[in-house]
Motif scaffolding. Structure first.
Motif, short mmCIF file in Angstrom:
data_model
loop_
_atom_site.label_atom_id
_atom_site.label_comp_id
_atom_site.label_asym_id
_atom_site.label_seq_id
_atom_site.Cartn_x
_atom_site.Cartn_y
_atom_site.Cartn_z
N ARG A 48 0.77 -1.42 -0.13
CA ARG A 48 0.00 -0.01 -0.01
C ARG A 48 0.79 1.31 0.12
O ARG A 48 0.44 2.27 -0.57
N ARG A 49 2.08 1.28 0.78
CA ARG A 49 2.84 2.24 0.50
C ARG A 49 3.42 2.72 -0.59
O ARG A 49 3.43 3.98 -1.20
N TYR A 50 3.36 1.73 -1.49
CA TYR A 50 4.11 2.04 -2.99
C TYR A 50 2.88 2.42 -3.72
O TYR A 50 3.01 3.59 -4.59
N TYR A 51 1.64 2.10 -3.75
CA TYR A 51 0.51 2.75 -4.46
C TYR A 51 0.25 4.09 -3.62
O TYR A 51 -0.05 5.20 -4.62
N THR A 52 0.42 4.34 -2.55
CA THR A 52 0.12 5.92 -1.97
C THR A 52 1.22 6.52 -2.57
O THR A 52 1.21 7.82 -3.07
N GLY A 53 2.61 6.21 -2.44
CA GLY A 53 3.55 7.16 -3.10
C GLY A 53 3.39 7.49 -4.52
O GLY A 53 3.63 8.50 -4.99
N ALA A 55 0.64 7.59 -6.28
CA ALA A 55 -0.47 8.52 -6.50
C ALA A 55 -0.18 9.77 -5.84
O ALA A 55 -0.39 10.82 -6.80
N LEU A 56 0.79 10.16 -4.92
CA LEU A 56 1.27 11.54 -4.56
C LEU A 56 1.91 11.92 -5.81
O LEU A 56 1.93 13.00 -5.80
N TYR A 202 1.18 2.45 -13.69
CA TYR A 202 0.48 3.72 -13.40
C TYR A 202 1.13 4.87 -14.06
O TYR A 202 0.43 5.67 -14.51
#
Length: 222
Positions: A48-53, A55-56, A202
């Motif tokens: 999840r931390r990579y997806y959040t990163g 996205a930001l 992404y």
């Protein structure tokens, strides 16, 4: 007396056990690993931390280009605005970039089927197409220079070089991410190959969509 001597012996044994720590605290490794001193393998962090990163990161890049686009639309009506014709090569470069998104998704599909060799081949094709796009952009810039259109020629040319140059710089970061996924040894990494490929996809697809937006904006601004 015998009872008293036995009691004293028991007290001495209890005191020694307490001093040595034996039988009081559990082993530091939770009873696993035996006496070889090896620690249990570390668990990989949540993806999840990579997806959040990512996205930001995408949001920050989007805000940057939206600010440029707003300035472009406001400045376009000035009297000194001299439109810049989009070089025909950039339309070919656009096709190359769109094809790269297709090969990237094909590579991810092969990875989902556990075909690592097929994944690597298609992933390499995607990387090569990304590099080809960047080379094509450089050639297009040289064509404009050959026509006497420079960064400081007029506001339109300045925005043209800023838009295309900033996008190329961010896409170069995407090529770096593609190369990382291609060459990284994920057996010892904190992230799996599947997650790394998905996060990279992404960003790559976002850069494709961003380029289409910029190309239309520059074309309509001529």
């Amino acid at each position: 007396m015998p009872g008293t001597a036995a009691g004293q012996d028991i007290e001495l044994i209890v005191e020694k056990v307490a001093d040595d720590g034996g039988g009081i605290l559990p082993p530091s490794n939770g009873g696993r690993g035996g006496d070889d001193g090896k620690r249990p393998p570390k668990r990989r962090p949540s993806p999840r931390r990579y997806y959040t990163g990512i996205a930001l990161g995408i949001v920050s890049v989007l805000m940057f280009f939206m600010a440029l686009a707003s300035a472009y639309l406001v400045r376009r009506g000035s009297p000194d605005w001299v439109p810049v014709r989009v070089p025909g090569l950039m339309w070919f470069n656009t096709a190359v970039l769109l094809v790269s998104s297709g090969t990237l998704e094909m590579a991810r599909k092969r990875l989902g089927l556990l075909d690592v060799a097929g994944f690597r081949r298609l992933w390499a094709v995607t990387t090569i197409l990304g590099v080809a796009f960047l080379i094509g952009q450089v050639v297009a810039w040289r064509q404009l220079v050959g026509e006497g259109i420079y960064l400081a020629s007029n506001p339109a040319s300045s925005f043209f070089y800023i838009f295309t140059g900033a996008h190329a710089l961010h896409l170069l970061g995407g090529v770096g991410a593609l190369s990382y996924v291609a060459w990284r040894n994920f057996e010892r990494a904190q992230v799996t190959r599947v997650v790394a490929a998905e996060v990279t996809s992404y960003y790559w697809h976002f850069m494709d969509g961003l380029w289409l937006f910029l190309l239309v904006l520059l074309y309509l601004g001529k």
